[in-house]
Write an enzyme that holds these catalytic residues in place. Structure first.
Site, PDB file in Angstrom:
ATOM      1  N   GLN A 180      30.587  53.981  63.372  1.00  0.00           N
ATOM      2  CA  GLN A 180      31.613  54.843  62.795  1.00  0.00           C
ATOM      3  C   GLN A 180      32.841  54.910  63.703  1.00  0.00           C
ATOM      4  O   GLN A 180      33.829  55.539  63.351  1.00  0.00           O
ATOM      5  CB  GLN A 180      31.043  56.248  62.579  1.00  0.00           C
ATOM      6  CG  GLN A 180      29.934  56.300  61.535  1.00  0.00           C
ATOM      7  CD  GLN A 180      29.268  57.662  61.468  1.00  0.00           C
ATOM      8  OE1 GLN A 180      28.579  58.077  62.383  1.00  0.00           O
ATOM      9  NE2 GLN A 180      29.475  58.371  60.363  1.00  0.00           N
ATOM     10  N   ALA A 233      30.250  58.870  67.039  1.00  0.00           N
ATOM     11  CA  ALA A 233      31.187  59.204  68.113  1.00  0.00           C
ATOM     12  C   ALA A 233      30.496  59.418  69.455  1.00  0.00           C
ATOM     13  O   ALA A 233      31.083  59.164  70.512  1.00  0.00           O
ATOM     14  CB  ALA A 233      31.990  60.442  67.741  1.00  0.00           C
ATOM     15  N   ASP A 261      37.111  52.153  68.128  1.00  0.00           N
ATOM     16  CA  ASP A 261      37.688  51.792  69.436  1.00  0.00           C
ATOM     17  C   ASP A 261      37.459  50.345  69.860  1.00  0.00           C
ATOM     18  O   ASP A 261      38.041  49.884  70.845  1.00  0.00           O
ATOM     19  CB  ASP A 261      37.135  52.730  70.527  1.00  0.00           C
ATOM     20  CG  ASP A 261      35.618  52.881  70.452  1.00  0.00           C
ATOM     21  OD1 ASP A 261      34.916  51.844  70.435  1.00  0.00           O
ATOM     22  OD2 ASP A 261      35.137  54.021  70.408  1.00  0.00           O
ATOM     23  N   THR A 319      25.400  60.496  66.438  1.00  0.00           N
ATOM     24  CA  THR A 319      25.993  60.946  65.180  1.00  0.00           C
ATOM     25  C   THR A 319      25.219  62.144  64.646  1.00  0.00           C
ATOM     26  O   THR A 319      24.000  62.215  64.778  1.00  0.00           O
ATOM     27  CB  THR A 319      26.012  59.827  64.122  1.00  0.00           C
ATOM     28  OG1 THR A 319      26.463  60.361  62.879  1.00  0.00           O
ATOM     29  CG2 THR A 319      24.644  59.191  63.946  1.00  0.00           C
ATOM     30  N   CYS A 364      59.576  42.259  57.800  1.00  0.00           N
ATOM     31  CA  CYS A 364      60.210  42.820  56.599  1.00  0.00           C
ATOM     32  C   CYS A 364      60.699  44.244  56.766  1.00  0.00           C
ATOM     33  O   CYS A 364      61.354  44.775  55.871  1.00  0.00           O
ATOM     34  CB  CYS A 364      59.257  42.725  55.409  1.00  0.00           C
ATOM     35  SG  CYS A 364      57.941  43.972  55.431  1.00  0.00           S
ATOM     36  N   HIS A 412      34.627  52.587  59.744  1.00  0.00           N
ATOM     37  CA  HIS A 412      35.893  53.318  59.678  1.00  0.00           C
ATOM     38  C   HIS A 412      37.072  52.494  60.181  1.00  0.00           C
ATOM     39  O   HIS A 412      38.142  53.041  60.453  1.00  0.00           O
ATOM     40  CB  HIS A 412      35.777  54.629  60.459  1.00  0.00           C
ATOM     41  CG  HIS A 412      34.797  55.591  59.859  1.00  0.00           C
ATOM     42  ND1 HIS A 412      34.243  56.651  60.556  1.00  0.00           N
ATOM     43  CD2 HIS A 412      34.250  55.640  58.611  1.00  0.00           C
ATOM     44  CE1 HIS A 412      33.410  57.310  59.762  1.00  0.00           C
ATOM     45  NE2 HIS A 412      33.398  56.711  58.596  1.00  0.00           N
TER      46      HIS A 412
END
Length: 248
Positions: free
Chosen positions: A110, A28, A113, A198, A160, A128
């Site tokens: 991870q 992140a 975006d 991270t 559908c 992810h």
């Protein structure tokens, strides 16, 4: 800039110059420099009121909550997890340049975006998933991000009528084994592994680091990680600023 930091940048520059088998593993912290908050960090998202309840982002972004409270999930997801106007920052751009130069083999991220691809990176493994891919849970029809954002309430399939789900890994869901295996192979074969942005505390993604057998493990993070002691180079600074400085 003190001398020790300058020395670290010079060392990283030397490592990058000498290798043509680099893999980047990012979390992140790579996207926070594009003004996308990390809800696990001190400056991120905390509890959210849903009806009369105070829920954490982890609870709202769980498979159970999505299935049981789909409308509330999408209210949070659209307002707190989507940053459509975010742009690639110097870290994304530097990594794309390294790949174009034939030095970087893959970006393992991870983040959901899509900013690495927007910056020009081609080999991006999204552990992810991505907000840009959405699928009907009933018939599998694909929908882009705009279809989710422009829907009123829960997005429904135009073919559908089924519920459309983002192709992101929610809490309680397993990571894609094919993506994990491909990431493991890249890391095993890499000469240089750069890990950035991270905490290396979220598994199974953090466990990928143990497969690295190369020469240089480089950690770039603003705060310490459990792997700092095992790294050949640790830089506690901005990822974008660090990578940009090493490529100019």
């Amino acid at each position: 800039m003190n001398a020790s930091h300058a020395d670290k940048l010079a060392e990283l520059r030397t490592i990058l110059d000498a290798s043509d088998n680099i893999v980047f593993f990012g979390g992140a912290g790579v996207s926070t420099e594009s003004n996308i908050p990390d809800f696990r960090s001190a400056g991120g998202l905390f509890s959210e009121r849903v009806g009369k309840r105070e829920l954490s982002p982890e609870e709202i972004l769980s498979h159970t909550f999505f299935m049981q409270h789909t409308e509330e999930f999408y209210d949070f997801y659209k307002n707190k997890m989507i940053y459509k106007d975010a742009k690639p920052n110097p870290a994304h751009l530097a990594l794309a340049r390294l790949e174009q130069a034939g030095k970087l083999k893959a970006v393992i991220t991870q983040n959901i975006d899509g900013l690495h691809q927007q910056a020009g990176s081609r080999e991006v493994l999204e552990l992810h998933g991505s907000v840009h891919r959405n699928y009907c849970m009933s018939c599998g029809q694909f929908f882009p991000l705009d279809a989710v954002l422009e829907s009123a309430g829960v997005p429904k399939c135009s073919r559908c009528g089924g519920i459309v789900k983002p192709d992101v890994v929610l809490y309680e869901e397993s990571l894609d084994t094919g993506v994990l295996e491909k990431a493991r192979r890249y890391i095993e074969q890499a000469d240089v592994l750069i890990v950035a942005g991270t905490s290396l505390r979220v598994y199974p993604a953090a466990g990928l680091i143990q497969f690295f057998r190369g020469k240089h493990l480089v950690l770039i993070n603003k705060s310490p990680t459990p792997y700092d002691h095992a790294a050949s180079l640790v830089i506690h600074d901005s990822i974008g600023k660090t990578l940009k400085a090493c490529l100019t």
